[in-house]
Design an enzyme around this catalytic site. Structure first.
Site, short mmCIF file in Angstrom:
data_model
loop_
_atom_site.label_atom_id
_atom_site.label_comp_id
_atom_site.label_asym_id
_atom_site.label_seq_id
_atom_site.Cartn_x
_atom_site.Cartn_y
_atom_site.Cartn_z
N ASP A 154 -17.97 -0.13 13.91
CA ASP A 154 -18.12 -1.51 13.44
C ASP A 154 -17.34 -2.50 14.30
O ASP A 154 -17.60 -3.70 14.27
CB ASP A 154 -17.66 -1.63 11.98
CG ASP A 154 -16.23 -1.16 11.78
OD1 ASP A 154 -15.89 -0.07 12.28
OD2 ASP A 154 -15.45 -1.87 11.12
N TYR A 177 -10.42 -1.74 22.12
CA TYR A 177 -11.13 -0.62 21.51
C TYR A 177 -12.60 -0.97 21.28
O TYR A 177 -13.51 -0.23 21.71
CB TYR A 177 -10.47 -0.23 20.18
CG TYR A 177 -11.30 0.69 19.34
CD1 TYR A 177 -11.55 2.00 19.75
CD2 TYR A 177 -11.85 0.27 18.12
CE1 TYR A 177 -12.33 2.86 18.97
CE2 TYR A 177 -12.62 1.12 17.35
CZ TYR A 177 -12.86 2.41 17.77
OH TYR A 177 -13.64 3.25 17.01
N LYS A 230 -15.98 0.61 23.19
CA LYS A 230 -17.04 1.27 22.42
C LYS A 230 -18.39 0.60 22.69
O LYS A 230 -19.41 1.28 22.81
CB LYS A 230 -16.71 1.26 20.93
CG LYS A 230 -15.54 2.15 20.54
CD LYS A 230 -15.79 3.62 20.83
CE LYS A 230 -16.78 4.25 19.89
NZ LYS A 230 -16.95 5.71 20.16
#
Length: 296
Positions: A102, A125, A129
């Site tokens: 998410d 992060y 991703k």
């Protein structure tokens, strides 16, 4: 069907191992110690020698705050690794099922995120991703990118285990109440991935029309704040005898719990597309809480 699982020592990887053994599905588990996911020479041999029919990539750098000071390591695991696996997927013409997050969203939305919503990560992060997702789309043709959120299980380090530990150490806790998401049991994610892999395998074996590849969301079926999730954990743990006393849990605002990385304020993921295409329903996280607590 023979599945290759990377990141086998993580909480999702261990749940995948449990499910694959229970269902007697042929598989090969790879931990970081077994092989580097960037080592394509080693991975080529593993895929060829075992007749691998699909790759499930559960390997990830998930230390959200540490990523701010370790961007190169996060890049290597979250971008370079998926890139290498995507190229192998294309070379062997097998599906790659990759787990994302998410955190690719900015968290400013007020309705559940669907797969086509604009991305906008706010930290290292999330950006790595997202870059990993883009690399897979660039290099692979048969891929499932499964975004999930707020993962917990009986394995590894996660919010549930942290809360249980703190509840036994303190009488009063402060937990963030203005961030909302959907807790997701890693065992349910594992089952979702295996179900999709099985369906992809069956469709290809039967020569059916091209499978539905692309991006999917899989998360818990009920949105809650971190404070609400903590209370659910404590109440269930107390009821099951895993916790003698429930601590006082104060609801606090994010501003009073500063972290190096900014968290999404709202990260509820819609699982409608996955349910429609593969018949996989959202994770009933409240229903599995009891079982997970009994394993801790």
């Amino acid at each position: 069907m023979h599945l290759l699982v990377t990141g086998a020592n993580g909480q999702l990887g261990q749940c995948l191992a449990d499910q694959l053994r229970a269902q007697a599905i042929p598989h090969t588990l790879l931990t970081r110690q077994d092989a580097d996911i960037n080592d394509t020479v080693v991975l080529e041999k593993i895929i060829a020698n075992n007749g691998v029919t699909a790759i499930i990539n559960a390997a990830a750098y998930t230390a959200v705050d540490k990523a701010e000071s370790e961007p190169e390591l996060a890049q290597r695991i979250n971008v370079d690794g998926p890139t290498a696996l995507a190229k192998l997927s294309a070379r062997f013409d097998i599906p790659l099922l990759h787990v994302s997050t998410d955190y690719v969203f900015d968290g400013n939305q007020q309705t559940p995120y669907i797969e086509t919503d604009a991305t906008g990560p706010t930290g290292v992060y999330g950006q790595t991703k997202l870059d990993g997702e883009l690399a897979i789309q660039r290099h692979a043709t048969k891929y499932i990118i499964m975004r999930t959120a707020w993962v917990f299980s009986e394995y590894g380090n996660n919010f549930l285990k942290t809360m249980l530990r703190l509840a036994k150490e303190r009488d009063v806790l402060g937990v963030v109440a203005d961030q909302v998401g959907c807790p997701t049991y890693a065992g349910d994610i594992a089952q979702a991935l295996i179900s999709v892999a099985r369906q992809l395998h069956e469709r290809e074996k039967q020569g059916l029309a091209e499978a539905r590849y692309g991006i999917y969301h899989y998360a818990g079926d009920e949105a809650v704040s971190w404070h609400g999730f903590a209370m659910a954990i404590f109440e269930e743990a107390h009821q099951r005898g895993a916790l003698t006393n429930i601590p006082v849990v104060n609801a606090i605002a994010t501003q009073y719990y500063p972290t190096p990385a900014k968290r999404p304020v709202y990260s509820v993921l819609s699982t409608v597309k996955l349910s429609h295409d593969y018949g996989v329903d959202a994770s009933d996280w409240r229903a599995v809480l009891s079982g997970v607590l009994l394993k801790n």
